[in-house]
Design a protein around this motif. Structure first.
Motif, mmCIF file in Angstrom:
data_model
loop_
_atom_site.group_PDB
_atom_site.id
_atom_site.type_symbol
_atom_site.label_atom_id
_atom_site.label_comp_id
_atom_site.label_asym_id
_atom_site.label_seq_id
_atom_site.Cartn_x
_atom_site.Cartn_y
_atom_site.Cartn_z
ATOM 1 N N ILE A 119 0.822 -1.216 0.000
ATOM 2 C CA ILE A 119 0.000 0.000 0.000
ATOM 3 C C ILE A 119 0.854 1.264 0.000
ATOM 4 O O ILE A 119 0.344 2.354 -0.218
ATOM 5 C CB ILE A 119 -0.991 0.022 1.183
ATOM 6 N N ASN A 120 2.169 1.115 0.229
ATOM 7 C CA ASN A 120 3.079 2.246 0.208
ATOM 8 C C ASN A 120 4.513 1.714 0.103
ATOM 9 O O ASN A 120 4.735 0.495 0.170
ATOM 10 C CB ASN A 120 2.903 3.134 1.449
ATOM 11 N N PRO A 121 5.499 2.573 -0.076
ATOM 12 C CA PRO A 121 6.867 2.091 -0.267
ATOM 13 C C PRO A 121 7.426 1.279 0.896
ATOM 14 O O PRO A 121 8.072 0.244 0.668
ATOM 15 C CB PRO A 121 7.663 3.383 -0.489
ATOM 16 N N ILE A 122 7.218 1.697 2.135
ATOM 17 C CA ILE A 122 7.780 0.930 3.248
ATOM 18 C C ILE A 122 7.153 -0.456 3.317
ATOM 19 O O ILE A 122 7.810 -1.432 3.696
ATOM 20 C CB ILE A 122 7.644 1.681 4.593
ATOM 21 N N ILE A 180 7.885 -6.364 2.438
ATOM 22 C CA ILE A 180 7.613 -7.539 1.608
ATOM 23 C C ILE A 180 8.927 -8.146 1.112
ATOM 24 O O ILE A 180 9.128 -9.364 1.182
ATOM 25 C CB ILE A 180 6.701 -7.154 0.426
ATOM 26 N N GLU A 181 9.825 -7.308 0.629
ATOM 27 C CA GLU A 181 11.120 -7.811 0.153
ATOM 28 C C GLU A 181 11.916 -8.435 1.287
ATOM 29 O O GLU A 181 12.485 -9.529 1.140
ATOM 30 C CB GLU A 181 11.911 -6.669 -0.486
ATOM 31 N N GLY A 205 -5.079 -1.708 -7.453
ATOM 32 C CA GLY A 205 -5.922 -0.536 -7.675
ATOM 33 C C GLY A 205 -6.976 -0.391 -6.599
ATOM 34 O O GLY A 205 -7.296 0.725 -6.178
ATOM 35 N N GLY A 206 -7.535 -1.519 -6.139
ATOM 36 C CA GLY A 206 -8.538 -1.463 -5.087
ATOM 37 C C GLY A 206 -7.974 -0.934 -3.787
ATOM 38 O O GLY A 206 -8.606 -0.125 -3.098
ATOM 39 N N ALA A 207 -6.764 -1.378 -3.426
ATOM 40 C CA ALA A 207 -6.138 -0.907 -2.193
ATOM 41 C C ALA A 207 -5.771 0.571 -2.304
ATOM 42 O O ALA A 207 -5.931 1.335 -1.342
ATOM 43 C CB ALA A 207 -4.904 -1.742 -1.884
ATOM 44 N N PHE A 208 -5.283 0.985 -3.478
ATOM 45 C CA PHE A 208 -4.928 2.389 -3.663
ATOM 46 C C PHE A 208 -6.169 3.273 -3.584
ATOM 47 O O PHE A 208 -6.160 4.325 -2.935
ATOM 48 C CB PHE A 208 -4.228 2.568 -5.011
ATOM 49 N N ASN A 235 6.610 5.346 -6.834
ATOM 50 C CA ASN A 235 7.106 5.471 -5.457
ATOM 51 C C ASN A 235 7.401 4.112 -4.840
ATOM 52 O O ASN A 235 8.360 3.953 -4.072
ATOM 53 C CB ASN A 235 6.089 6.226 -4.596
ATOM 54 N N ILE A 236 6.571 3.124 -5.166
ATOM 55 C CA ILE A 236 6.791 1.779 -4.631
ATOM 56 C C ILE A 236 7.941 1.087 -5.350
ATOM 57 O O ILE A 236 8.828 0.500 -4.718
ATOM 58 C CB ILE A 236 5.489 0.961 -4.726
#
Length: 301
Positions: A31-34, A39-40, A51-54, A77-78
């Motif tokens: 949902i954002n870069p962090i 995840i990584e 798209g739904g989460a954004f 950004n992600i």
């Protein structure tokens, strides 16, 4: 530090490698870069950008209200902070054939590794709601063909999502998928499958890998990766999982603060300052800054 070390081209090549491999791969939604960094660091193979989460994060329903510019900026950004392939939701492509070609180039420029287009009419609806309408197979094939023609990096993955299972039946949805593969789709995303046998039938009917959407509270049961791998699924996405985890914790925590007047009972469940700094590699920024400000030109001509 300061972003991913792997180039966009390297990440796209990695996505292709994953699709050609023997193992099922998991792409949780960020949902954002962090979130992508976590995840990584947790060891997943890729990052999905829903798209739904954004839309939900912007306080909007998932009905095509976000613009290409907004989604591309969000994806950029992600993608900037992760070395993993990023796979983004392109909805219906924001218009007709030429718009779809521009969409794929915007995502390439944003460093994204792949995207999926869907065969719903515009404005679209969430794939696990009733009452969806789809365009003709011929119209969707044009969207895919336009994406293929617009693509500049051959490793950028183009996925075709079909939402036709609910309204037209499984066999018709498979026929559509075959047409989308003929149009150039690299990956098929059959939305809202009802059981494992439907995934298996899709996997055995098309000549490209297929994807399973394991979204909560939807039409599909939440199958394990082992179950999905056994029926031929190659990619699994978890589009809104991290948003739901975060919003559930935020809502509960805020209620606790409201009731108790303090967050002291919530500390155990929080990310610590130390873990936050480790996640974003804070020390590397300090080292970089120190090296720059310690630089001297003394002795140089």
């Amino acid at each position: 530090m300061l972003g991913a070390t792997a180039t966009p081209a390297e990440r796209r090549a990695k996505f292709r490698e994953l699709l050609a491999g023997d193992q099922i791969v998991q792409f949780p939604g960020a949902i954002n870069p962090i979130n992508a960094q976590i995840i990584e660091q947790t060891g997943f193979e890729g990052v999905y950008i829903s798209g739904g989460a954004f839309s939900a994060a912007m306080g909007l329903p998932d009905i095509g209200l976000t613009s290409l510019t907004e989604v591309a900026d969000h994806g950029r950004n992600i993608a900037r902070v992760t070395n993993l392939p990023t796979f983004i939701d392109a909805d219906t492509g924001w218009g007709e054939a030429m718009n779809v070609a521009r969409t794929i180039q915007e995502f390439e420029d944003a460093g994204i590794s792949g995207m999926h287009l869907e065969d719903q009419v515009n404005p679209k609806r969430c794939g696990h709601l009733d009452g969806k309408e789809v365009v003709t197979a011929a119209e969707m094939s044009k969207r895919i063909a336009a994406a293929v023609k617009g693509r500049r990096d051959e490793n950028f993955v183009i996925s075709a999502r079909t939402d036709s299972r609910a309204g037209e039946g499984l066999d018709a949805a498979i026929d559509r998928a075959k047409a989308y593969v003929d149009a150039g789709a690299d990956l098929i995303f059959p939305e809202a499958m009802r059981d494992l046998s439907e995934f298996e039938k899709f996997a055995s009917s098309v000549d490209v890998p297929i994807l399973a959407n394991m979204t909560e509270f939807g039409k599909s049961e939440l199958f394990t990766t082992e179950q999905l791998a056994n029926v031929g699924v190659k990619v699994v996405i978890y589009p809104v999982t991290t948003l739901r985890l975060a919003m559930g914790a935020i809502k509960s925590g805020l209620q606790t603060i409201r009731d108790q007047g303090t967050q002291v009972d919530l500390l155990e469940g929080m990310q610590t300052r130390a873990d936050l700094y480790d996640t974003i590699d804070y020390a590397a920024y300090n080292d970089f800054d120190a090296a720059v400000f310690n630089f001297s030109q003394e002795g140089h001509q």
